[in-house]
Design an enzyme around this catalytic site. Structure first.
Site, PDB file in Angstrom:
ATOM      1  N   GLY A 147       0.828  -1.199   0.000  1.00  0.00           N
ATOM      2  CA  GLY A 147       0.000   0.000   0.000  1.00  0.00           C
ATOM      3  C   GLY A 147       0.865   1.252   0.000  1.00  0.00           C
ATOM      4  O   GLY A 147       1.954   1.273   0.589  1.00  0.00           O
ATOM      5  N   CYS A 148       0.404   2.313  -0.655  1.00  0.00           N
ATOM      6  CA  CYS A 148       1.233   3.513  -0.836  1.00  0.00           C
ATOM      7  C   CYS A 148       1.602   4.163   0.488  1.00  0.00           C
ATOM      8  O   CYS A 148       2.768   4.520   0.713  1.00  0.00           O
ATOM      9  CB  CYS A 148       0.551   4.505  -1.769  1.00  0.00           C
ATOM     10  SG  CYS A 148      -1.134   4.974  -1.290  1.00  0.00           S
ATOM     11  N   ASN A 149       0.627   4.324   1.392  1.00  0.00           N
ATOM     12  CA  ASN A 149       0.931   4.900   2.694  1.00  0.00           C
ATOM     13  C   ASN A 149       1.837   3.978   3.500  1.00  0.00           C
ATOM     14  O   ASN A 149       2.788   4.433   4.151  1.00  0.00           O
ATOM     15  CB  ASN A 149      -0.356   5.152   3.482  1.00  0.00           C
ATOM     16  CG  ASN A 149      -1.227   6.217   2.871  1.00  0.00           C
ATOM     17  OD1 ASN A 149      -0.756   7.077   2.143  1.00  0.00           O
ATOM     18  ND2 ASN A 149      -2.519   6.168   3.161  1.00  0.00           N
ATOM     19  N   ALA A 150       1.538   2.694   3.458  1.00  0.00           N
ATOM     20  CA  ALA A 150       2.351   1.725   4.197  1.00  0.00           C
ATOM     21  C   ALA A 150       3.785   1.722   3.697  1.00  0.00           C
ATOM     22  O   ALA A 150       4.737   1.690   4.479  1.00  0.00           O
ATOM     23  CB  ALA A 150       1.737   0.335   4.072  1.00  0.00           C
ATOM     24  N   THR A 152       5.518   4.117   2.355  1.00  0.00           N
ATOM     25  CA  THR A 152       6.240   5.313   2.783  1.00  0.00           C
ATOM     26  C   THR A 152       6.733   5.164   4.218  1.00  0.00           C
ATOM     27  O   THR A 152       7.899   5.440   4.525  1.00  0.00           O
ATOM     28  CB  THR A 152       5.335   6.556   2.660  1.00  0.00           C
ATOM     29  OG1 THR A 152       4.652   6.539   1.405  1.00  0.00           O
ATOM     30  CG2 THR A 152       6.157   7.824   2.753  1.00  0.00           C
TER      31      THR A 152
END
Length: 340
Positions: A147-150, A152
């Protein structure tokens, strides 16, 4: 040339896959699927891609997979498991949804509110973070891009937990993300008038990427880790910035990140005290990280930025596909960021 199909080609991540693969030296787009737009030309859905000679959009069941080497699934969450289960045995899949990211089907059911529809396949899926699972990805049949937030937060924190230079119980991740992370489907809350000229926190304590943090940080620490994480929606199209507050020696933290990512082509650690900007990675597969000290001794701030549609989704997907197909990991991905 390796022939690939893209399922979910009418979404933002599908369009980014097309943009990246169009100049890839060893991948060819042989099929595009988008059920609601089946029969349309890609140029009708995304006029910025009209210069490309692309297959007409079709329904998934209409696509001949006989000559396809790999399928990218850029489908909405909670739809990919059944699609992958119906594919021919042995078909290699790079999934950009959340459907195979969590190793425990019961954890998936808890966070996504529905039973896992392909638990047998989950057992062979590999978490698709190349910098940490490169060798497993090479031989995997199903790779679940992070996941994109994860991603980062994991890029910023996992090496520090592994190196033992931060207290795993004292991590706060304060993250801001652009609106494209919510997908292309029409949503009232995503209208320009609803998001412009302000920003807000959302899903406090309930954000589904918390499950990925729990999974990956526990592996790094060898015990359960529960971080504090809050996401905020920014009135910008692309980009994620995670500001992480930690307990540990700032210089040791910077040294640990620099050492861990010294050989990574897409991870760049800035000189101590410099702060990364989302505009410096826009449209690229790069991640920039910075470390600064604080006025309180033994405390540090780590900042990480990436483009949520590239390194946070489609670029990571292409990076995973390169590994799965035995290609140069950076093929098609060394595009410079777009600036200004």
């Amino acid at each position: 040339m390796h022939k690939v199909a893209i399922f979910g080609a009418s979404g933002y991540t599908g369009a980014e896959l097309v943009r990246l693969i169009a100049t890839h030296p060893e991948l060819e787009i042989a099929a595009l699927a988008a059920d609601r737009r089946a029969g349309s030309e890609m140029a009708e859905v995304f006029p910025h891609l009209r210069h490309l000679a692309l297959p007409r959009l079709a329904r998934i069941e209409e696509i001949d997979l006989g000559e396809i080497d790999l399928v990218f699934c850029a489908l909405p969450h909670a739809t990919t498991q059944e699609v992958v289960a119906a594919l021919p045995a042995g078909m290699r899949v790079c999934d950009l949804s959340a459907d195979f990211r969590l190793e425990d089907p019961e954890v998936y059911a808890h966070w996504y509110g529905r039973p896992h529809q392909a638990p047998a396949l989950q057992a062979e899926a590999v978490y698709g973070l190349p910098e940490f699972y490169r060798e497993r990805i090479r031989t995997a049949r199903i790779v679940a891009s992070t996941g994109c937030n994860a991603a980062t937060g994991i890029f910023a924190m996992r090496p520090l937990i592994e190196a033992g230079v931060v207290d795993p119980d004292e991590i706060v991740i304060d993250l801001k993300t652009g609106v494209s992370g919510a997908g292309r489907s029409a949503k009232e809350a995503m209208l320009h008038a609803e998001v412009s000229e302000g920003f807000h926190a959302y899903n406090i304590g309930r954000h589904r990427h918390l499950a990925e943090f729990d999974q990956e940080f526990a592996k790094a620490a060898g015990r359960p880790v529960s971080v504090r994480f809050t996401a905020h929606l920014l009135p910008q199209n692309r980009g994620i910035l995670a500001t992480c507050y930690v307990k540990g020696d700032p210089q040791a933290i910077h040294a640990a990140l620099a050492e861990r990512y010294a050989a990574e082509p897409f991870l760049q650690v800035l000189p101590f005290g410099q702060t990364p900007h989302t505009r410096h990675v826009r449209g690229s597969n790069f991640v920039h990280l910075g470390v600064s000290d604080e006025r309180q001794p033994g405390r540090a701030t780590v900042v990480a930025v990436l483009d949520n549609l590239v390194k946070g989704a489609s670029g990571m997907g292409v990076q995973n596909a390169n590994l799965m197909l035995g290609l140069d990991e950076t093929a098609g991905l060394m595009l410079a960021p777009v600036f200004p």
